[in-house]
Design an enzyme around this catalytic site. Sequence first.
Site, PDB file in Angstrom:
ATOM      1  CE  LYS A   1      -3.602  -2.490   2.263  1.00 47.31           C
ATOM      2  NZ  LYS A   1      -4.444  -2.888   3.593  1.00 47.31           N
TER       3      LYS A   1
ATOM      4  CD  GLN B   1      -3.314  -4.163   6.460  1.00 48.82           C
ATOM      5  OE1 GLN B   1      -3.630  -3.388   5.999  1.00 48.82           O
ATOM      6  NE2 GLN B   1      -4.002  -5.587   6.092  1.00 48.82           N
TER       7      GLN B   1
ATOM      8  CG  ASP C   1      -9.283  -0.061   5.317  1.00 47.93           C
ATOM      9  OD1 ASP C   1      -9.197  -0.590   4.119  1.00 47.93           O
ATOM     10  OD2 ASP C   1      -8.685   0.009   6.258  1.00 47.93           O
TER      11      ASP C   1
HETATM   12  N1  GUN Z   1      -6.782  -6.708   6.604  1.00 47.56           N
HETATM   13  C1  GUN Z   1      -7.079  -7.558   5.591  1.00 47.56           C
HETATM   14  N2  GUN Z   1      -7.687  -6.733   4.491  1.00 47.56           N
HETATM   15  C2  GUN Z   1      -7.506  -5.693   4.811  1.00 47.56           C
HETATM   16  C3  GUN Z   1      -8.015  -4.212   4.336  1.00 47.56           C
HETATM   17  O1  GUN Z   1      -8.540  -4.268   3.298  1.00 47.56           O
HETATM   18  N3  GUN Z   1      -7.940  -3.380   5.253  1.00 47.56           N
HETATM   19  C4  GUN Z   1      -7.308  -3.286   6.387  1.00 47.56           C
HETATM   20  N4  GUN Z   1      -7.193  -2.302   7.053  1.00 47.56           N
HETATM   21  N5  GUN Z   1      -6.899  -4.303   6.982  1.00 47.56           N
HETATM   22  C5  GUN Z   1      -7.194  -5.193   6.383  1.00 47.56           C
END
Ligand code: GUN
Length: 301
Positions: A54, A98, A121
């Site tokens: 990311k 995350q 998100d």
């Molecule tokens: N953990 C697994 N997928 C995601 C996601 O799309 N965003 C976040 N913040 N954590 C995750």
Amino acid sequence: MPATIINGLEISEKILAEIKNEKIEIEKKYNKVPGLVTILVGNNPASASYVSLKIKTANSLGFKEVQVNLEDNVSEKELLSVIEQYNDDDSIHGILVQLPLPKHINEKNVIYAINPDKDVDCFHPLNIGKVVLGQDDVNFFPCTPAGILELMKAAGIKINGADAVIIGRSNIVGKPLANMLIKKSENATVTVLHTGTKDMESYCKKADIIIVAAGSPKVLKTEWIKPGACIIDVGTNRVGEKISKKTGKPIAILKGDVDFEEASKVAGYITPVPGGVGPMTITMLMKNTLYSLKYKLGLMQ
Ligand code: GUN
């Protein structure tokens, strides 16, 4: 005829180029760039690897990117105060924490603490509620479901009137995706299968589209796939390690929830792992971060 492979890398590159162009235009006009903070707690290798992708993507687009790495034993209070700091930071338009978080931290408290306007998100109940209601003032769509829709549209899959089955009822994928697919604009008939489903086979055999987000390899049996169906594999199961030819460092070997080789012989369309849904999730996160800045500048309704 083998299935057409839906190339998520190619599709995401095209969208990222559009995002980059738009970012450049906005920067020229308003002297502002999208700002994203990524907050990683602990050192779970899968989470660390997603976050680094990311960060890399945000940097490649010229976004402002702030990385916060917190120790595994950080208190919930400290984490909430970091979120508060970025809620109040005008140069940050997206806050990503995350998941999963260590067990001593209440995930719900953390998600609720993020300013919904910076919830790129789309995990906050206010944002997800708007998605469920199909309201026209939706700020963000959740990244993985939005990426899946983009993939299917780019591949020319007919969603209107299709029988779609989603395997997995997670808050991140299954639940929001079901709501997005039943919207009048998409118009699919959706069935969500989960660990309590008695007869998965009967649902899958009828499905024109099967989205597998179960987190468990080979949950979908090849003989359940209707010839020509579209199979979207959201699974990312780490099944080992190999040495990267590019960097010489160990990297994870990923496998999806679907037996790709076998399913490709029956399906009409299929996404690979890696290179299918994964890159689209990151791309949609970038799109949401750009949108967040655009909302702030009054460039969107
Ligand atoms: N953990 C697994 N997928 C995601 C996601 O799309 N965003 C976040 N913040 N954590 C995750």
